[in-house]
Design a protein around this motif. Structure first.
Motif, PDB file in Angstrom:
ATOM      1  N   GLY A  65       0.790  -1.221   0.000  1.00 46.54           N
ATOM      2  CA  GLY A  65       0.000   0.000   0.000  1.00 46.54           C
ATOM      3  C   GLY A  65       0.822   1.270   0.000  1.00 46.54           C
ATOM      4  N   ARG A  66       2.118   1.163   0.262  1.00 41.76           N
ATOM      5  CA  ARG A  66       2.996   2.340   0.278  1.00 41.76           C
ATOM      6  C   ARG A  66       4.044   2.292  -0.836  1.00 41.76           C
ATOM      7  N   PHE A  67       4.517   1.110  -1.155  1.00 40.55           N
ATOM      8  CA  PHE A  67       5.537   0.936  -2.185  1.00 40.55           C
ATOM      9  C   PHE A  67       4.905   0.327  -3.442  1.00 40.55           C
ATOM     10  N   THR A  68       5.452   0.711  -4.592  1.00 39.60           N
ATOM     11  CA  THR A  68       4.989   0.167  -5.858  1.00 39.60           C
ATOM     12  C   THR A  68       6.191  -0.179  -6.731  1.00 39.60           C
ATOM     13  N   ILE A  69       6.233  -1.407  -7.201  1.00 41.24           N
ATOM     14  CA  ILE A  69       7.304  -1.832  -8.095  1.00 41.24           C
ATOM     15  C   ILE A  69       6.780  -1.845  -9.527  1.00 41.24           C
ATOM     16  N   SER A  70       7.640  -1.472 -10.453  1.00 46.26           N
ATOM     17  CA  SER A  70       7.293  -1.504 -11.866  1.00 46.26           C
ATOM     18  C   SER A  70       8.574  -1.734 -12.662  1.00 46.26           C
ATOM     19  N   ARG A  71       8.408  -2.018 -13.933  1.00 45.77           N
ATOM     20  CA  ARG A  71       9.595  -2.237 -14.756  1.00 45.77           C
ATOM     21  C   ARG A  71       9.347  -1.752 -16.172  1.00 45.77           C
ATOM     22  N   ASP A  72      10.430  -1.333 -16.794  1.00 43.76           N
ATOM     23  CA  ASP A  72      10.431  -0.930 -18.193  1.00 43.76           C
ATOM     24  C   ASP A  72      11.494  -1.774 -18.872  1.00 43.76           C
ATOM     25  N   ASN A  73      11.074  -2.860 -19.493  1.00 42.68           N
ATOM     26  CA  ASN A  73      12.045  -3.779 -20.079  1.00 42.68           C
ATOM     27  C   ASN A  73      12.762  -3.170 -21.285  1.00 42.68           C
ATOM     28  N   ALA A  74      12.148  -2.194 -21.915  1.00 42.02           N
ATOM     29  CA  ALA A  74      12.834  -1.519 -23.021  1.00 42.02           C
ATOM     30  C   ALA A  74      14.061  -0.763 -22.517  1.00 42.02           C
ATOM     31  N   LYS A  75      14.011  -0.335 -21.267  1.00 41.66           N
ATOM     32  CA  LYS A  75      15.135   0.376 -20.655  1.00 41.66           C
ATOM     33  C   LYS A  75      15.926  -0.507 -19.704  1.00 41.66           C
ATOM     34  N   ASN A  76      15.514  -1.776 -19.589  1.00 42.47           N
ATOM     35  CA  ASN A  76      16.188  -2.704 -18.670  1.00 42.47           C
ATOM     36  C   ASN A  76      16.284  -2.125 -17.262  1.00 42.47           C
ATOM     37  N   THR A  77      15.206  -1.543 -16.813  1.00 44.35           N
ATOM     38  CA  THR A  77      15.200  -0.871 -15.521  1.00 44.35           C
ATOM     39  C   THR A  77      13.944  -1.235 -14.741  1.00 44.35           C
ATOM     40  N   VAL A  78      14.146  -1.449 -13.458  1.00 46.04           N
ATOM     41  CA  VAL A  78      13.045  -1.691 -12.529  1.00 46.04           C
ATOM     42  C   VAL A  78      13.012  -0.524 -11.546  1.00 46.04           C
ATOM     43  N   TYR A  79      11.799  -0.100 -11.213  1.00 40.81           N
ATOM     44  CA  TYR A  79      11.614   1.047 -10.335  1.00 40.81           C
ATOM     45  C   TYR A  79      10.907   0.626  -9.054  1.00 40.81           C
ATOM     46  N   LEU A  80      11.254   1.298  -7.982  1.00 42.32           N
ATOM     47  CA  LEU A  80      10.561   1.113  -6.715  1.00 42.32           C
ATOM     48  C   LEU A  80      10.131   2.489  -6.220  1.00 42.32           C
ATOM     49  N   GLN A  81       8.847   2.761  -6.341  1.00 45.97           N
ATOM     50  CA  GLN A  81       8.293   4.003  -5.840  1.00 45.97           C
ATOM     51  C   GLN A  81       7.910   3.807  -4.388  1.00 45.97           C
ATOM     52  N   MET A  82       8.489   4.626  -3.521  1.00 45.12           N
ATOM     53  CA  MET A  82       8.262   4.490  -2.082  1.00 45.12           C
ATOM     54  C   MET A  82       7.576   5.754  -1.577  1.00 45.12           C
ATOM     55  N   ASN A  83       6.362   5.600  -1.098  1.00 45.99           N
ATOM     56  CA  ASN A  83       5.593   6.719  -0.568  1.00 45.99           C
ATOM     57  C   ASN A  83       5.330   6.524   0.929  1.00 45.99           C
ATOM     58  N   SER A  84       4.927   7.598   1.577  1.00 42.74           N
ATOM     59  CA  SER A  84       4.602   7.541   3.004  1.00 42.74           C
ATOM     60  C   SER A  84       5.707   6.871   3.797  1.00 42.74           C
ATOM     61  N   LEU A  85       6.922   7.295   3.551  1.00 41.99           N
ATOM     62  CA  LEU A  85       8.073   6.663   4.186  1.00 41.99           C
ATOM     63  C   LEU A  85       8.074   6.877   5.688  1.00 41.99           C
ATOM     64  N   LYS A  86       8.546   5.837   6.383  1.00 46.89           N
ATOM     65  CA  LYS A  86       8.636   5.849   7.831  1.00 46.89           C
ATOM     66  C   LYS A  86      10.089   5.671   8.243  1.00 46.89           C
ATOM     67  N   SER A  87      10.386   5.982   9.495  1.00 48.56           N
ATOM     68  CA  SER A  87      11.757   5.799   9.967  1.00 48.56           C
ATOM     69  C   SER A  87      12.176   4.332   9.886  1.00 48.56           C
TER      70      SER A  87
END
Length: 121
Positions: A65-87
């Motif tokens: 519910g806070r993190f989202t993983i995605s990938r763009d295989n054309a760019k050979n890159t995976v992303y991790l979007q991290m929201n509502s970060l906690k300590s």
């Protein structure tokens, strides 16, 4: 296989960061990619996984519910979007790869170097 994680930094609690994992190496099929993290004084733990085509994902309960993983295989890159970060999210984040499994939550074959995320409260 080489994995290069980037995008870490210092952020206030409640803020966001996006990590990237650049993947290189030759294979006839795509890699499953996972993120793991290791906080100060803690064991390394699984965070999230994505299969080779991005259709399937699996999240640890602590980030669901806070993190989202995605990938763009054309760019050979995976992303991790991290929201509502906690300590508690403060850790070195590592991306990892495997070519023999769909979703990898333990013992991936390949590891990259980590990128440090620090969340200030």
């Amino acid at each position: 296989v080489q994995l290069q994680a980037s995008g870490g930094g210092l952020v206030q609690a409640g803020g966001s960061l996006r990590l990237s994992c650049a993947v290189s190496g030759r294979t006839r099929r795509g890699y499953a990619i996972s993120w793991f993290r290791q906080g100060p004084g803690k064991d390394r733990e699984f965070v999230v996984a994505i299969n080779w085509d991005g259709v399937s994902t699996w999240y640890a309960n602590s980030v669901k519910g806070r993190f989202t993983i995605s990938r763009d295989n054309a760019k050979n890159t995976v992303y991790l979007q991290m929201n509502s970060l906690k300590s508690d999210d403060t850790a070195a984040y590592y991306c990892a790869a495997d070519i023999n499994r769909e979703l990898v939550t333990t013992r991936p074959t390949y590891w990259g170097l980590g990128t440090l995320v620090t969340v200030s409260s």
